[in-house]
Design an enzyme around this catalytic site. Structure first.
Site, PDB file in Angstrom:
ATOM      1  N   GLU A 164       8.990 -10.501 -11.796  1.00 23.54           N
ATOM      2  CA  GLU A 164      10.024  -9.422 -11.484  1.00 23.54           C
ATOM      3  C   GLU A 164      10.134  -9.248  -9.887  1.00 23.54           C
ATOM      4  OE1 GLU A 164       9.278  -6.820 -15.589  1.00 23.54           O
ATOM      5  OE2 GLU A 164       8.177  -6.248 -13.787  1.00 23.54           O
TER       6      GLU A 164
ATOM      7  N   CYS B 199      11.393  -6.505  -2.935  1.00 19.48           N
ATOM      8  CA  CYS B 199       9.826  -6.466  -2.988  1.00 19.48           C
ATOM      9  C   CYS B 199       9.527  -7.750  -3.965  1.00 19.48           C
ATOM     10  CB  CYS B 199       9.431  -5.119  -3.647  1.00 19.48           C
ATOM     11  SG  CYS B 199       7.525  -4.999  -4.274  1.00 19.48           S
TER      12      CYS B 199
ATOM     13  N   CYS C  27      -2.494 -11.448 -11.185  1.00 25.33           N
ATOM     14  CA  CYS C  27      -3.399 -11.178 -10.153  1.00 25.33           C
ATOM     15  C   CYS C  27      -5.004 -11.015 -10.423  1.00 25.33           C
ATOM     16  CB  CYS C  27      -2.965  -9.822  -9.412  1.00 25.33           C
ATOM     17  SG  CYS C  27      -3.822  -9.467  -7.676  1.00 25.33           S
TER      18      CYS C  27
ATOM     19  N   CYS D 187      -7.560  -4.376  -9.162  1.00 27.32           N
ATOM     20  CA  CYS D 187      -7.382  -2.979  -8.927  1.00 27.32           C
ATOM     21  C   CYS D 187      -7.378  -2.123 -10.180  1.00 27.32           C
ATOM     22  CB  CYS D 187      -6.470  -2.792  -7.863  1.00 27.32           C
ATOM     23  SG  CYS D 187      -6.749  -3.610  -6.297  1.00 27.32           S
TER      24      CYS D 187
ATOM     25  N   CYS E 292      -3.756  -0.868 -11.376  1.00 32.85           N
ATOM     26  CA  CYS E 292      -2.529  -1.680 -11.019  1.00 32.85           C
ATOM     27  C   CYS E 292      -2.407  -2.468 -12.479  1.00 32.85           C
ATOM     28  CB  CYS E 292      -2.554  -2.489 -10.006  1.00 32.85           C
ATOM     29  SG  CYS E 292      -1.501  -3.914  -9.567  1.00 32.85           S
TER      30      CYS E 292
ATOM     31  N   CYS F 107       5.620   0.983  -8.028  1.00 39.68           N
ATOM     32  CA  CYS F 107       4.603   0.103  -7.405  1.00 39.68           C
ATOM     33  C   CYS F 107       3.588   0.075  -8.266  1.00 39.68           C
ATOM     34  CB  CYS F 107       3.891   1.198  -6.286  1.00 39.68           C
ATOM     35  SG  CYS F 107       4.644   1.268  -4.814  1.00 39.68           S
TER      36      CYS F 107
END
Ligand code: SAH
Length: 349
Positions: free
Chosen positions: A88, A101, A108, A112, A115, A336
């Site tokens: 995305e 972005c 990942c 975190c 996230c 975000c």
């Protein structure tokens, strides 16, 4: 191999082997990087060449879906890259700029807590061409933004899925491609790499490109809290991260940004504000406060607006430059930390 992975020199070599004159490679390169054109759209190239290109150097970027939010000022583009990753990319229009972005990894490994990408773990690294191609294709969405924003991508932030410095070669390769004046020619100062705090990556950045901007995801101002929110802090503790950013600042003379997700009752206390102010002053950094966006695996809420204002006020009183980031794309899960691969079924369709 994605055609966007090839440098102009490599394209020239390839086309020369096919008996094409050198100007054809420059023409093709400009079409790919300046016009974001498909081979069908490159009508200034001979049809037989376009056919051969499509067969032997396929573009390998497919737009699977596009969604809009914020009255059209935010567009999320779902791209399939190389027939294997679904990624995305978000395009955000502001009065003075349009920001793309981009993702550096599918998933990942940094984990975190808050996230959505971290919650899914790492699937794959993207290649330099696959990272850069997101901007090429995001540019096709820019003319559809509302008339009050520029109709072209002016800025790129590496704040999508993945940790840029966990895929450092490809990330820096993507920056080199995006800023190549013979191609897209984006100014390096309009490119921002955001990192969880990979110390070696931060320290090497000035040698690769001393114009690119740096944002560091801090989120907590002491090791105890930071290790809870950002497990990578156990590998690269706060003081080492701060020293690396200080070094980057010394080398580049640019102002670093510190990112801080505002989590209700967790990292929005006066105590954290005081500690953060000390770090930001030491680094003469800009602080970006990001209200937490809800993700499935993290049961916390964003700090209430009054608390965010107080936190920002404390920083300002301490002489720190601070902005509260407006939340874009929430209703289409494009904000975000909300990006995740949830569309894999589309990839086979
Ligand atoms: N891995 C890089 C870049 C990707 S994340 C990094 O850590 O900086 C881009 C920014 O979005 C980071 O500051 C990240 O901490 C923040 N972010 C992640 N999840 C979020 C969420 N749920 N709400 C708000 N911001 C989030």
């Amino acid at each position: 191999m994605n055609v966007y992975d090839l440098t102009l020199e490599q394209l020239t070599e390839r086309l020369a082997a096919w008996g094409e004159p050198p100007f054809r490679a420059r023409q093709l390169y400009a079409q790919l990087w300046r016009r974001s054109a498909t081979y069908e759209e490159m009508t200034d190239l001979p049809a037989r060449l376009r056919e051969r290109l499509a067969e032997e150097l396929p573009i390998e970027v497919r737009v699977l879906d596009e969604r809009t939010a914020d009255r059209g000022a935010t567009r999320k583009v779902l791209l399939e890259l190389g027939g294997r990753h679904v990624i995305e990319t978000v395009v955000m229009g502001y009065r003075d700029r349009v920001t793309a972005c981009v993702s550096t990894q599918s998933g990942c490994a940094m984990r975190c807590a808050f996230c959505a990408t971290g919650q899914m773990g790492l699937r794959n690294n993207l290649t330099a061409g696959e990272i850069a191609a997101q901007v090429v294709w995001a540019r096709r969405a820019a003319p559809h933004l509302p008339a009050w924003t520029p109709q072209r991508v002016t800025n790129v932030v590496f704040m999508g899925m993945g940790e840029p410095f966990a895929n450092e070669r490809a990330t820096l390769g993507a920056v080199a491609r995006l800023t190549d004046p013979r191609g897209m020619g984006l100014g390096s100062r309009h490119v921002t790499i955001s990192t969880v705090g990979v110390v070696a990556g931060i320290r090497r950045l000035p040698d690769a490109n001393d114009q690119v901007r740096l944002a560091v995801s801090l989120h907590a101002a002491d090791d105890e809290l930071r290790s809870e929110l950002v497990p990578a802090n156990r590998l690269w503790p706060l003081e080492q991260v701060i020293e690396a950013v200080a070094y980057w600042r010394e080398r580049t003379h640019h102002r670093p940004s510190l990112e801080w997700v505002m989590i209700d009752g967790v990292n929005d206390t006066d105590d954290q504000a005081g500690k953060l102010a000390a770090i930001a002053r030491r680094l003469r950094a800009h602080v970006n406060l990001i209200p937490l966006n809800a993700t499935p695996g993290f049961p916390m809420r964003a700090s209430p607006p009054a608390r965010i204002r107080r936190f920002a006020g404390l920083l300002e009183d301490a002489g720190v430059n601070v902005t509260i980031r407006d939340t874009r794309g929430r209703e289409i899960e494009a904000a975000c930390g909300q990006l995740r691969v949830e569309h894999e079924r589309l990839a086979v369709g």
